[in-house]
Structure formats: structure tokens, C-alpha cells
Design a protein around this motif. Structure first.
Motif, mmCIF file in Angstrom:
data_model
loop_
_atom_site.group_PDB
_atom_site.id
_atom_site.type_symbol
_atom_site.label_atom_id
_atom_site.label_comp_id
_atom_site.label_asym_id
_atom_site.label_seq_id
_atom_site.Cartn_x
_atom_site.Cartn_y
_atom_site.Cartn_z
ATOM 1 N N LEU A 90 0.823 -1.206 0.000
ATOM 2 C CA LEU A 90 0.000 0.000 0.000
ATOM 3 C C LEU A 90 0.860 1.261 0.000
ATOM 4 O O LEU A 90 0.558 2.207 -0.723
ATOM 5 C CB LEU A 90 -0.931 0.004 1.215
ATOM 6 C CG LEU A 90 -2.164 -0.861 1.102
ATOM 7 C CD1 LEU A 90 -2.885 -0.931 2.434
ATOM 8 C CD2 LEU A 90 -3.096 -0.347 0.023
ATOM 9 N N GLN B 83 -6.572 0.785 -4.243
ATOM 10 C CA GLN B 83 -5.488 1.733 -4.510
ATOM 11 C C GLN B 83 -4.768 1.458 -5.823
ATOM 12 O O GLN B 83 -4.606 2.369 -6.634
ATOM 13 C CB GLN B 83 -4.523 1.744 -3.333
ATOM 14 C CG GLN B 83 -3.551 2.886 -3.414
ATOM 15 C CD GLN B 83 -2.755 2.998 -2.137
ATOM 16 O OE1 GLN B 83 -3.116 2.447 -1.110
ATOM 17 N NE2 GLN B 83 -1.665 3.699 -2.213
ATOM 18 N N GLN C 144 -7.074 2.279 -8.877
ATOM 19 C CA GLN C 144 -7.169 3.712 -9.123
ATOM 20 C C GLN C 144 -5.859 4.289 -9.659
ATOM 21 O O GLN C 144 -5.860 5.133 -10.540
ATOM 22 C CB GLN C 144 -7.570 4.453 -7.837
ATOM 23 C CG GLN C 144 -9.008 4.205 -7.461
ATOM 24 C CD GLN C 144 -9.411 4.932 -6.191
ATOM 25 O OE1 GLN C 144 -8.591 5.183 -5.319
ATOM 26 N NE2 GLN C 144 -10.684 5.250 -6.090
ATOM 27 N N CYS C 145 -4.742 3.776 -9.164
ATOM 28 C CA CYS C 145 -3.425 4.228 -9.605
ATOM 29 C C CYS C 145 -3.229 3.922 -11.101
ATOM 30 O O CYS C 145 -2.540 4.658 -11.803
ATOM 31 C CB CYS C 145 -2.364 3.529 -8.759
ATOM 32 S SG CYS C 145 -0.707 4.110 -9.010
ATOM 33 N N PRO D 128 -8.556 -2.580 0.409
ATOM 34 C CA PRO D 128 -7.743 -1.400 0.084
ATOM 35 C C PRO D 128 -6.604 -1.728 -0.886
ATOM 36 O O PRO D 128 -6.252 -0.911 -1.731
ATOM 37 C CB PRO D 128 -7.194 -0.960 1.448
ATOM 38 C CG PRO D 128 -8.213 -1.430 2.416
ATOM 39 C CD PRO D 128 -8.717 -2.738 1.854
ATOM 40 N N ASN E 30 2.431 1.828 -3.438
ATOM 41 C CA ASN E 30 1.464 2.263 -4.440
ATOM 42 C C ASN E 30 1.081 3.729 -4.277
ATOM 43 O O ASN E 30 0.704 4.376 -5.241
ATOM 44 C CB ASN E 30 0.196 1.408 -4.370
ATOM 45 C CG ASN E 30 0.425 0.015 -4.892
ATOM 46 O OD1 ASN E 30 1.361 -0.225 -5.625
ATOM 47 N ND2 ASN E 30 -0.431 -0.900 -4.499
ATOM 48 N N GLU E 31 1.169 4.259 -3.062
ATOM 49 C CA GLU E 31 0.802 5.653 -2.836
ATOM 50 C C GLU E 31 1.791 6.612 -3.487
ATOM 51 O O GLU E 31 1.448 7.711 -3.838
ATOM 52 C CB GLU E 31 0.764 5.946 -1.326
ATOM 53 C CG GLU E 31 -0.424 5.361 -0.631
ATOM 54 C CD GLU E 31 -0.377 5.605 0.873
ATOM 55 O OE1 GLU E 31 0.706 5.914 1.412
ATOM 56 O OE2 GLU E 31 -1.422 5.473 1.496
#
Length: 158
Positions: free
Chosen positions: A15, A148, A151-152, A144, A18-19
Motif C-alpha cells: 500500500l 489503490q 485507481q493508480c 484497500p 502504491n501511494e
């Protein structure tokens, strides 16, 4: 507990990675990806007397990161098998969507999620049934980890 903590650490690392970055995208054949997910999750499905099938033999391509898309679909199907109940059927459907888009839908015949809880299921550590999630080894990060990366890569999930 060690395996659970290891899985939690790996999920949190995924996570956080990926952010920070947009992954390189390439054409990914969706039906073979869906079949590979089904093949890998077949033992879990068999243990729960769940029929697992892939629908949509059309050859559709998506611009995606193959690894991230695989992980997203894997997590969705894994959740469907674990939480829909024994003796169920889970279907991974690949199809065209409006606006020159493609979609992968995961459907099960379980009890569903209440409308009040649906907006919360993609939040980190949220669990609908905390006791059952613990029995299944869940961390509250499965969905999640789906949302994520999707959407990325420019996709949507609902």
C-alpha cells in the motif's frame, strides 16, 4: 501469528509503495489473468466446497501493471471465496464496459454487504465481521489493496 504479521507487513508495504508512484502500464490480456487467478485459488475454493469459474472468453486487453492487476483480482476472488459461505459459486467475469473500457467483475452468491457498510469496505483495517475476519486470517487490508492500485492504474472499483 508470525505468518499473519508477515502478511500484514507485506500488505502495508504494498500500500505505501502504491501511494508514491504510478506503475508502468502495458497491455494485459484479462481472460488469461482471470484464469490464472482461478487456478491459483482452486484449492481454497475446493476446501470450501465452492465452485470457481471464469466467464467471458473474449480476448480483451487492459492497460495495466500485470502484477498489480493480478493482485487486485486475486484479493477480490479470495475475499469472495472466504466470506460468501461454503457451497457457494464465485464467478470472475471479463467483459466490455461502456466508453471503450473493460471490466473484471467478481460475483458470489453470498449474503452480500449492507448498503450502510458498502462505502466503508475499501478503508484500511475496516472489517464487516471482525470475529469472522480474524478466523479467516484477514488483516482488513485486502480490499484497500484492490482499490489503490486499480485507481493508480486509472481504473475504478465498486
Amino acid at each position: 501469528q508470525t505468518a499473519r504479521l508477515t502478511r500484514l507487513s507485506e500488505d502495508l508495504l504494498l500500500l505505501s509503495a502504491n501511494e508514491r508512484e504510478t506503475p508502468p502500464l502495458e497491455p494485459v490480456a484479462l481472460t488469461p489473468l482471470a484464469k490464472d487467478v482461478a487456478r491459483q485459488l482452486m484449492p481454497l475454493a475446493a476446501n470450501r466446497d465452492t465452485e470457481l469459474r471464469v466467464a467471458g472468453d473474449v480476448e480483451l486487453l487492459a492497460s495495466a501493471s500485470p502484477d498489480l492487476l493480478f493482485r487486485a483480482v486475486f484479493n477480490l476472488v479470495d475475499n469472495a471465496i472466504k466470506y460468501s459461505g461454503e457451497g457457494n459459486m464465485v464467478t470472475i467475469r471479463v467483459s466490455e464496459a461502456p466508453g471503450d473500457r473493460v471490466q473484471i467483475a467478481v460475483q458470489d452468491l453470498g449474503p452480500g454487504i449492507s448498503p450502510e457498510q458498502q462505502p466503508l469496505i475499501f478503508e484500511r483495517f475496516y472489517r464487516i465481521d471482525r470475529g469472522r475476519s480474524r478466523r479467516e486470517g484477514g488483516t482488513g487490508l485486502g480490499l484497500p489493496i484492490v482499490k489503490q492500485p486499480v485507481q493508480c492504474m486509472g481504473g475504478t472499483i465498486h
